[in-house]
Design a protein around this motif. Structure first.
Motif, short mmCIF file in Angstrom:
data_model
loop_
_atom_site.label_atom_id
_atom_site.label_comp_id
_atom_site.label_asym_id
_atom_site.label_seq_id
_atom_site.Cartn_x
_atom_site.Cartn_y
_atom_site.Cartn_z
N PRO A 36 0.69 -1.17 -0.01
CA PRO A 36 -0.19 0.02 0.13
C PRO A 36 1.52 1.32 0.40
N LYS A 37 0.61 2.29 -0.67
CA LYS A 37 1.20 3.53 -0.40
C LYS A 37 0.28 4.54 0.36
N GLU A 38 0.91 4.98 0.94
CA GLU A 38 0.35 6.02 2.06
C GLU A 38 0.27 7.35 1.43
N TYR A 39 0.72 7.28 0.59
CA TYR A 39 0.73 8.85 -0.28
C TYR A 39 -0.88 8.91 -0.52
N ARG A 40 -1.51 8.11 -1.28
CA ARG A 40 -2.75 8.46 -1.83
C ARG A 40 -3.39 7.73 -0.96
N ILE A 41 -5.00 8.19 -1.31
CA ILE A 41 -6.17 7.45 -0.50
C ILE A 41 -6.36 5.95 -0.86
N LYS A 42 -7.49 5.74 0.01
CA LYS A 42 -7.48 4.17 -0.41
C LYS A 42 -8.13 3.43 -0.96
N GLU A 43 -9.05 4.60 -1.43
CA GLU A 43 -9.48 4.29 -2.99
C GLU A 43 -9.04 3.81 -4.72
N ILE A 44 -8.35 4.85 -4.06
CA ILE A 44 -7.21 4.34 -5.29
C ILE A 44 -6.29 3.13 -4.92
N ASP A 45 -5.94 3.49 -4.30
CA ASP A 45 -4.86 2.65 -3.73
C ASP A 45 -5.16 0.90 -3.95
N GLU A 46 -6.27 0.91 -3.05
CA GLU A 46 -6.92 -1.00 -3.73
C GLU A 46 -7.06 -1.19 -4.84
N LYS A 47 -7.52 -0.26 -5.41
CA LYS A 47 -8.57 -0.36 -6.86
C LYS A 47 -6.90 -0.38 -7.75
N LEU A 48 -5.38 0.23 -7.49
CA LEU A 48 -4.53 -0.09 -8.02
C LEU A 48 -4.01 -1.20 -7.97
N ARG A 49 -3.23 -1.52 -6.98
CA ARG A 49 -3.17 -2.51 -6.83
C ARG A 49 -3.87 -4.36 -7.26
N LEU A 50 -5.16 -3.48 -6.85
CA LEU A 50 -6.31 -4.79 -7.24
C LEU A 50 -6.15 -5.06 -9.10
N SER A 51 -6.54 -3.98 -9.80
CA SER A 51 -5.89 -4.58 -11.11
C SER A 51 -4.54 -4.62 -11.78
N ARG A 52 -3.78 -4.54 -11.10
CA ARG A 52 -2.24 -4.59 -11.31
C ARG A 52 -2.05 -5.67 -11.26
N LEU B 268 3.77 14.47 -2.44
CA LEU B 268 5.12 13.85 -2.22
C LEU B 268 6.41 14.27 -1.16
N GLN B 269 6.11 14.22 0.53
CA GLN B 269 6.44 14.83 0.82
C GLN B 269 6.90 13.27 1.74
N VAL B 270 5.11 12.54 2.14
CA VAL B 270 5.06 11.19 2.45
C VAL B 270 6.02 10.01 1.56
N MET B 271 6.04 10.22 0.48
CA MET B 271 6.45 9.30 -0.67
C MET B 271 7.86 9.41 -0.18
N ALA B 272 8.29 10.62 -0.19
CA ALA B 272 10.04 10.25 -0.22
C ALA B 272 10.20 10.59 1.03
N LYS B 273 9.58 10.74 1.56
CA LYS B 273 9.77 9.59 3.28
C LYS B 273 9.94 8.63 3.46
N GLY B 274 8.82 7.44 2.74
CA GLY B 274 9.46 5.98 2.66
C GLY B 274 9.96 6.11 1.99
N GLN B 275 10.56 6.27 0.91
CA GLN B 275 11.98 6.93 -0.06
C GLN B 275 12.89 7.10 0.81
N GLY B 276 13.14 7.70 1.85
CA GLY B 276 14.40 7.38 2.32
C GLY B 276 15.06 9.05 1.68
N ALA B 277 14.02 9.82 1.61
CA ALA B 277 14.56 10.51 0.59
C ALA B 277 14.31 11.85 1.00
N LYS B 278 14.56 13.21 0.98
CA LYS B 278 14.89 14.68 1.61
C LYS B 278 13.55 15.17 0.37
#
Lengths: 221, 331
Positions: A36-52, B268-278
């Motif tokens: 899961p990717k925390e940067y995106r909302i759950k609705e998008i995250d689950e849809k993408l991971r499922l379809s992919r 982007l901030q959240v993503m960068a943190k997850g990848q260990g980037a500034k």
């Protein structure tokens, strides 16, 4: 689980066969899990991971049907977004090509033939780097990681695929890129048949658009 | 020359700007005026006429603010491309006229690269993966062996254009971006919209059309704005993450007009943190189009030996980021 590789999109784990499938048996399996990717909302995250996850499973099976060796799929868990598949043991083609004495024409041609088989089946791989090709001890070539693949029968998509191969070769194998690409394209033409030149021509055009890296085009001929 | 003074002229789209920069990296002034169409999108001819009419006033104001005179200028830099043809020609004409009358060297700068360089200057980043998002451009860029490589980009419309057109179609007054962001904050329900990532590239035209259609179906505008932002930004962040993982770089930078959006920054901030980037964002006045970035990049290019003849200064509408030999960075 033992982490084998952490990509941008998924993690790969290596596990003993029986741990996963609860049957006796040797060997190991690879578990590909889309995290899961925390940067995106759950609705998008689950849809993408499922379809992919389901798309990749289909691509791997269809590629196999088209005559391209790919890992066997043992199980798909769309709840945990996991694909459990065969562990292909052997060096990446990346490593094989780094041998200074490498001159295996047949392997290069087979790479081209595999790509042609995918294309003829309406599949583009989307990430044709030599790290995604494995050569087993028995000398069998496998294509792995269809995570960026799609069903796309257009000349453009196929051209991009070939272009990606060239780019990948240039970045890691700049000394033998001419040789490898020439043989691969020969294999591609032989297997693809009529229309192969159109795809190769398109790959050349894509390069000339300047979208991508190199300026030389002699290798295409 | 120990400490040279460069006058940078920006003119690629809406904004005509002049910035005066010292070669030690100090920005002495950065003044601009922006063309706002009465209705609809940008008209290249009208924009260029606006720029021509305001060029003198902008130049004078920049000189006044910097407290320097024209005779103090050692180098004239201008945005040579990419951008709208008529607008680029106005900026390059102004630059040529200035350089000839002052008898100083002239240097054409790539607009996209200037955005990166001004960010590297103020944020003191070494080697970032840059997400450059504006009304005219959407690119994920990283430096590799002598060039800024485009790892991913839009295949159709830029994200800023997607947001602008959506705003216009939904009856949201100009400027649309900030208002969409405000509406999106109140949105609760996600309406599924097309998410298009092809390999490393992006596409926003289908997303825009579908979002507009949702407003016509009388869906709550706040929910549509929320869904539009979430979908578009998730795609942008995904491609940036892939580029980061692929290049194994440790810095992410966001720039361009859309960098003003706090939700995009947060993601982007959240993503960068997850990848260990500034994660870095230059001050907003340096994220949008302005002359200082052109002036600073002109200094970098000039000091590393780039020279330009007068007949090499014609506008380059489609000048690509990855065509530029980056002489000022180590291969």
């Amino acid at each position: 689980m033992m982490l084998m590789k952490k990509g941008a999109e998924a993690s790969l784990y290596l596990e003993p066969f029986e741990n996963v499938l609860h049957t006796a048996g040797g060997g190991k399996v690879v578990i590909k899990e889309r995290i899961p990717k925390e940067y995106r909302i759950k609705e998008i995250d689950e849809k993408l991971r499922l379809s992919r996850t389901s798309l990749e499973t289909k691509l791997i099976s269809d590629a196999k049907r088209a005559g391209v060796k790919t890992p066997a799929i043992y199980a798909v868990d769309l709840g945990k977004m996991r694909i459990v598949m065969e562990f292909i043991d052997g060096p990446q083609v990346k490593k094989v090509l780094k041998n200074p004495r490498f001159k295996d024409k047949k392997l290069c041609m087979l790479i081209g033939k595999y790509i042609a088989r995918l294309h003829k089946a309406g599949i583009v791989h989307g990430d044709l780097t030599t790290s995604n090709m494995i050569l087993t001890e028995r000398g069998e070539l496998y294509f792995v990681d269809f995570g960026l693949g799609e069903y796309n029968p257009s000349v453009e998509a196929r051209g991009v695929d070939l272009h990606l191969l060239k780019r990948a070769l240039q970045s890691v194998h700049f000394k033998i890129v001419d040789f490898v690409l020439r043989e691969a394209l020969r294999g591609y033409e032989e297997e693809f048949g009529a229309g192969a030149r159109d795809v190769i021509k398109r790959a050349e055009d894509i390069e000339k658009r300047g979208r991508y890296v190199a300026k030389e085009d002699r290798i295409w001929h | 020359m120990v400490n040279m003074l460069c006058l940078g002229i920006e003119g690629t789209a809406h904004t005509f700007g002049v910035g005066i920069v010292k070669s030690d990296g100090k920005i002495l002034s950065n003044f601009s005026k922006t063309y706002v169409p009465e209705k609809g999108g940008i008209h290249p001819r009208d924009a260029s006429q606006f720029h021509a009419a305001n060029a003198r006033a902008v130049l004078d104001e920049a000189l006044t603010q910097a407290n320097v005179e024209l005779k103090d200028i050692d180098l004239v830099a201008f945005s040579q491309g990419p951008g709208l043809g008529p607008v680029l020609r106005t900026a390059s004409t102004a630059a040529r006229a200035l350089a000839i009358s002052l008898d100083v060297p002239i240097i054409g700068v790539n607009h996209c690269i200037a955005h990166i360089e001004i960010g590297r200057l103020t944020e003191n980043t070494k080697d970032p993966v840059t997400l450059y998002v504006s009304g005219g451009n959407t690119q994920v860029i990283a430096f590799d062996t002598g060039k800024y490589r485009v790892f991913g980009e839009t295949l159709d419309i830029p994200i800023g254009n997607c947001l602008d057109v959506f705003a216009r179609e939904a009856g949201i007054p100009h400027p649309g971006g900030p208002k969409i962001e405000r509406l999106a904050k109140e949105g609760k329900k996600y309406i599924p919209l097309p998410y298009v990532v092809k390999g490393m590239d992006l596409s926003f035209s289908g997303l825009m059309t579908e979002a507009v259609r949702m407003t016509r179906l009388k869906k709550d505008l706040r929910d549509v704005a929320f869904s539009l932002q979430e979908t578009a930004f998730a795609a942008l962040v995904e491609v940036t993450e892939r580029a980061l993982a692929h290049t194994e770089k440790k810095e992410v930078m966001l720039t361009g007009g859309v960098a003003a959006n706090t939700r995009l920054r947060e993601m982007l901030q959240v993503m960068a943190k997850g990848q260990g980037a500034k994660f870095f964002v230059p001050p907003m006045e340096l994220c949008g189009d302005q002359g200082a970035m052109i002036g600073w990049t002109g200094i970098l290019a000039y000091k590393s030996g780039s020279k330009q003849k007068m007949d090499e200064t014609q506008a380059r509408q489609r000048w690509r980021t990855d065509e530029v030999e980056v002489t000022w960075r180590e291969k």
